[in-house]
Design a protein around this motif. Structure first.
Motif, PDB file in Angstrom:
ATOM      1  N   VAL A  70       0.880  -1.170   0.000  1.00 30.40           N
ATOM      2  CA  VAL A  70       0.000   0.000   0.000  1.00 30.40           C
ATOM      3  C   VAL A  70       0.919   1.221   0.000  1.00 30.40           C
ATOM      4  O   VAL A  70       2.037   1.164   0.518  1.00 30.40           O
ATOM      5  CB  VAL A  70      -0.960   0.003   1.228  1.00 30.40           C
ATOM      6  CG1 VAL A  70      -2.057  -1.007   1.048  1.00 30.40           C
ATOM      7  CG2 VAL A  70      -0.233  -0.245   2.544  1.00 30.40           C
ATOM      8  N   SER A  71       0.442   2.342  -0.590  1.00 35.57           N
ATOM      9  CA  SER A  71       1.323   3.506  -0.645  1.00 35.57           C
ATOM     10  C   SER A  71       0.575   4.805  -0.327  1.00 35.57           C
ATOM     11  O   SER A  71      -0.652   4.871  -0.430  1.00 35.57           O
ATOM     12  CB  SER A  71       2.028   3.595  -1.998  1.00 35.57           C
ATOM     13  OG  SER A  71       1.090   3.683  -3.015  1.00 35.57           O
ATOM     14  N   ALA A  72       1.350   5.808   0.068  1.00 40.13           N
ATOM     15  CA  ALA A  72       0.780   7.123   0.414  1.00 40.13           C
ATOM     16  C   ALA A  72       1.779   8.214   0.030  1.00 40.13           C
ATOM     17  O   ALA A  72       2.973   8.100   0.341  1.00 40.13           O
ATOM     18  CB  ALA A  72       0.474   7.186   1.907  1.00 40.13           C
ATOM     19  N   VAL A  73       1.273   9.253  -0.627  1.00 38.56           N
ATOM     20  CA  VAL A  73       2.096  10.415  -1.000  1.00 38.56           C
ATOM     21  C   VAL A  73       2.039  11.412   0.150  1.00 38.56           C
ATOM     22  O   VAL A  73       0.982  11.577   0.764  1.00 38.56           O
ATOM     23  CB  VAL A  73       1.530  11.104  -2.271  1.00 38.56           C
ATOM     24  CG1 VAL A  73       2.392  12.283  -2.692  1.00 38.56           C
ATOM     25  CG2 VAL A  73       1.414  10.090  -3.402  1.00 38.56           C
ATOM     26  N   TYR A  74       3.145  12.076   0.470  1.00 44.74           N
ATOM     27  CA  TYR A  74       3.120  13.052   1.568  1.00 44.74           C
ATOM     28  C   TYR A  74       4.117  14.172   1.341  1.00 44.74           C
ATOM     29  O   TYR A  74       5.061  14.040   0.566  1.00 44.74           O
ATOM     30  CB  TYR A  74       3.392  12.353   2.912  1.00 44.74           C
ATOM     31  CG  TYR A  74       4.767  11.729   3.014  1.00 44.74           C
ATOM     32  CD1 TYR A  74       5.018  10.461   2.511  1.00 44.74           C
ATOM     33  CD2 TYR A  74       5.824  12.418   3.613  1.00 44.74           C
ATOM     34  CE1 TYR A  74       6.280   9.892   2.589  1.00 44.74           C
ATOM     35  CE2 TYR A  74       7.085  11.854   3.708  1.00 44.74           C
ATOM     36  CZ  TYR A  74       7.304  10.592   3.196  1.00 44.74           C
ATOM     37  OH  TYR A  74       8.553  10.026   3.275  1.00 44.74           O
ATOM     38  N   GLU A  75       3.892  15.266   2.083  1.00 43.97           N
ATOM     39  CA  GLU A  75       4.816  16.414   2.105  1.00 43.97           C
ATOM     40  C   GLU A  75       5.539  16.395   3.434  1.00 43.97           C
ATOM     41  O   GLU A  75       4.909  16.202   4.468  1.00 43.97           O
ATOM     42  CB  GLU A  75       4.035  17.745   2.053  1.00 43.97           C
ATOM     43  CG  GLU A  75       3.254  18.004   0.800  1.00 43.97           C
ATOM     44  CD  GLU A  75       4.117  18.487  -0.351  1.00 43.97           C
ATOM     45  OE1 GLU A  75       5.279  18.913  -0.107  1.00 43.97           O
ATOM     46  OE2 GLU A  75       3.645  18.409  -1.496  1.00 43.97           O
ATOM     47  N   LYS A  76       6.855  16.616   3.415  1.00 46.66           N
ATOM     48  CA  LYS A  76       7.591  16.757   4.680  1.00 46.66           C
ATOM     49  C   LYS A  76       8.261  18.126   4.719  1.00 46.66           C
ATOM     50  O   LYS A  76       8.039  18.930   3.796  1.00 46.66           O
ATOM     51  CB  LYS A  76       8.601  15.628   4.834  1.00 46.66           C
ATOM     52  CG  LYS A  76       9.617  15.574   3.746  1.00 46.66           C
ATOM     53  CD  LYS A  76      10.536  14.383   3.907  1.00 46.66           C
ATOM     54  CE  LYS A  76      11.404  14.283   2.672  1.00 46.66           C
ATOM     55  NZ  LYS A  76      12.270  13.124   2.671  1.00 46.66           N
ATOM     56  N   GLU A  77       9.086  18.385   5.772  1.00 47.55           N
ATOM     57  CA  GLU A  77       9.608  19.750   5.951  1.00 47.55           C
ATOM     58  C   GLU A  77      10.401  20.204   4.731  1.00 47.55           C
ATOM     59  O   GLU A  77      10.361  21.377   4.378  1.00 47.55           O
ATOM     60  CB  GLU A  77      10.475  19.845   7.221  1.00 47.55           C
ATOM     61  CG  GLU A  77      10.724  21.294   7.630  1.00 47.55           C
ATOM     62  CD  GLU A  77      11.686  21.460   8.794  1.00 47.55           C
ATOM     63  OE1 GLU A  77      12.352  20.495   9.194  1.00 47.55           O
ATOM     64  OE2 GLU A  77      11.789  22.609   9.270  1.00 47.55           O
ATOM     65  N   TYR A  78      11.109  19.274   4.067  1.00 48.77           N
ATOM     66  CA  TYR A  78      11.940  19.708   2.932  1.00 48.77           C
ATOM     67  C   TYR A  78      11.658  18.949   1.641  1.00 48.77           C
ATOM     68  O   TYR A  78      12.567  18.649   0.890  1.00 48.77           O
ATOM     69  CB  TYR A  78      13.427  19.653   3.295  1.00 48.77           C
ATOM     70  CG  TYR A  78      13.860  18.483   4.153  1.00 48.77           C
ATOM     71  CD1 TYR A  78      13.941  17.198   3.633  1.00 48.77           C
ATOM     72  CD2 TYR A  78      14.206  18.695   5.490  1.00 48.77           C
ATOM     73  CE1 TYR A  78      14.354  16.128   4.411  1.00 48.77           C
ATOM     74  CE2 TYR A  78      14.613  17.633   6.287  1.00 48.77           C
ATOM     75  CZ  TYR A  78      14.688  16.361   5.734  1.00 48.77           C
ATOM     76  OH  TYR A  78      15.094  15.312   6.521  1.00 48.77           O
ATOM     77  N   GLY A  79      10.374  18.634   1.386  1.00 44.83           N
ATOM     78  CA  GLY A  79      10.049  18.049   0.084  1.00 44.83           C
ATOM     79  C   GLY A  79       8.900  17.077   0.119  1.00 44.83           C
ATOM     80  O   GLY A  79       8.245  16.907   1.144  1.00 44.83           O
ATOM     81  N   GLN A  80       8.667  16.436  -1.059  1.00 42.74           N
ATOM     82  CA  GLN A  80       7.576  15.464  -1.170  1.00 42.74           C
ATOM     83  C   GLN A  80       8.157  14.062  -1.306  1.00 42.74           C
ATOM     84  O   GLN A  80       9.281  13.911  -1.794  1.00 42.74           O
ATOM     85  CB  GLN A  80       6.746  15.791  -2.419  1.00 42.74           C
ATOM     86  CG  GLN A  80       5.385  15.144  -2.397  1.00 42.74           C
ATOM     87  CD  GLN A  80       4.652  15.289  -3.726  1.00 42.74           C
ATOM     88  OE1 GLN A  80       5.096  14.825  -4.762  1.00 42.74           O
ATOM     89  NE2 GLN A  80       3.504  15.936  -3.666  1.00 42.74           N
ATOM     90  N   ALA A 122       8.600  16.684  12.301  1.00 43.11           N
ATOM     91  CA  ALA A 122       8.676  18.106  11.926  1.00 43.11           C
ATOM     92  C   ALA A 122       7.260  18.545  11.544  1.00 43.11           C
ATOM     93  O   ALA A 122       6.446  18.838  12.420  1.00 43.11           O
ATOM     94  CB  ALA A 122       9.691  18.294  10.804  1.00 43.11           C
ATOM     95  N   THR A 123       6.901  18.487  10.253  1.00 46.25           N
ATOM     96  CA  THR A 123       5.537  18.884   9.843  1.00 46.25           C
ATOM     97  C   THR A 123       4.503  17.799  10.145  1.00 46.25           C
ATOM     98  O   THR A 123       3.297  18.052  10.057  1.00 46.25           O
ATOM     99  CB  THR A 123       5.469  19.160   8.332  1.00 46.25           C
ATOM    100  OG1 THR A 123       5.765  17.932   7.639  1.00 46.25           O
ATOM    101  CG2 THR A 123       6.466  20.232   7.909  1.00 46.25           C
ATOM    102  N   GLY A 124       4.962  16.578  10.399  1.00 45.74           N
ATOM    103  CA  GLY A 124       4.033  15.465  10.630  1.00 45.74           C
ATOM    104  C   GLY A 124       3.598  14.775   9.342  1.00 45.74           C
ATOM    105  O   GLY A 124       2.820  13.812   9.386  1.00 45.74           O
TER     106      GLY A 124
END
Ligand SMILES: O=P(O)(O)OC[C@H]1O[C@H](OP(=O)(O)OP(=O)(O)O)[C@H](O)[C@@H]1O
Ligand SMILES: Nc1ncnc2[nH]cnc12
Length: 178
Positions: A97-107, A131-133
């Protein structure tokens, strides 16, 4: 954790401005591993916290690629739980299973092997830092896709100003607040 242990670990952390991108103050966990007594204090505290807060069995500890792999197996072993990795896209064989996400310094994209986390199981998510969660939130999404329950998210460090824990669907335990 006693204040003197928190201060000791804070003093071991590395701080690097403008890494990996301009404007980011990067907290480096690896120097803590130069001192095995500091690692022991961290792991013992996390295990004590989990066993005293959640008397019902924890089935699985999920560690996040890559630095969650430093802590996850140690905690899982002491809890008598399974360890399962969440990895960046393309690293895990088999159905995922997969999930796309944003973090403090990128995707990024996270993946979890479909059969690794059983439906109905009780899971702890662990990583070095929130950081951003975005990363932990994506891991939570993958655990929901497996019809399992995240009991708690555990971090060594939390960057309070980014309020990442507000994004998460379960309680958060962070040893060090920065
Ligand atoms: O709360 P967020 O904004 O999502 O950021 C936190 C995430 O960023 C770092 O990992 P990174 O993706 O840099 O991967 P690495 O451990 O492979 O260096 C860190 O170890 C967390 O997993
Ligand atoms: N400031 C930071 N330091 C270390 N790891 C991070 N992951 C996201 N933000 C980070």
């Amino acid at each position: 954790m006693p204040n003197h242990d928190i201060e000791r670990i804070k003093n071991l952390l590395g701080t690097h401005e403008d890494f990996p991108k301009k404007g980011i103050v990067f907290k480096d966990m690896f120097p803590v591993f130069q001192d095995p007594t500091a690692v022991e204090a961290l792991i013992a505290n996390i295990v004590h916290h989990i066993t005293s807060t959640y008397p019902e069995k924890i089935d699985t500890v999920v560690g996040l690629d890559a630095r969650g792999f430093l802590f996850g197996p140690l905690v899982a072993l002491r809890l008598g739980a399974a360890f399962v990795p969440v990895r960046k896209q393309g690293k895990l064989p088999g159905e995922c299973v997969s999930a796309v996400y944003e973090k403090e310094y990128g995707q990024d994209i996270f993946e979890l092997q479909k059969d690794a986390v059983k439906a109905g199981s009780r899971v702890i998510v662990i990583d070095d830092l929130i950081a951003t969660g975005g990363s932990a939130g994506a891991a939570g999404e993958l655990i929901r896709k497996c019809n399992a329950t995240t009991v708690e998210y555990v971090f060594i460090m939390e960057l309070d100003f980014l309020e990442g824990s507000k994004k998460l669907d379960a309680p958060v335990y962070s040893l060090i607040h920065l």
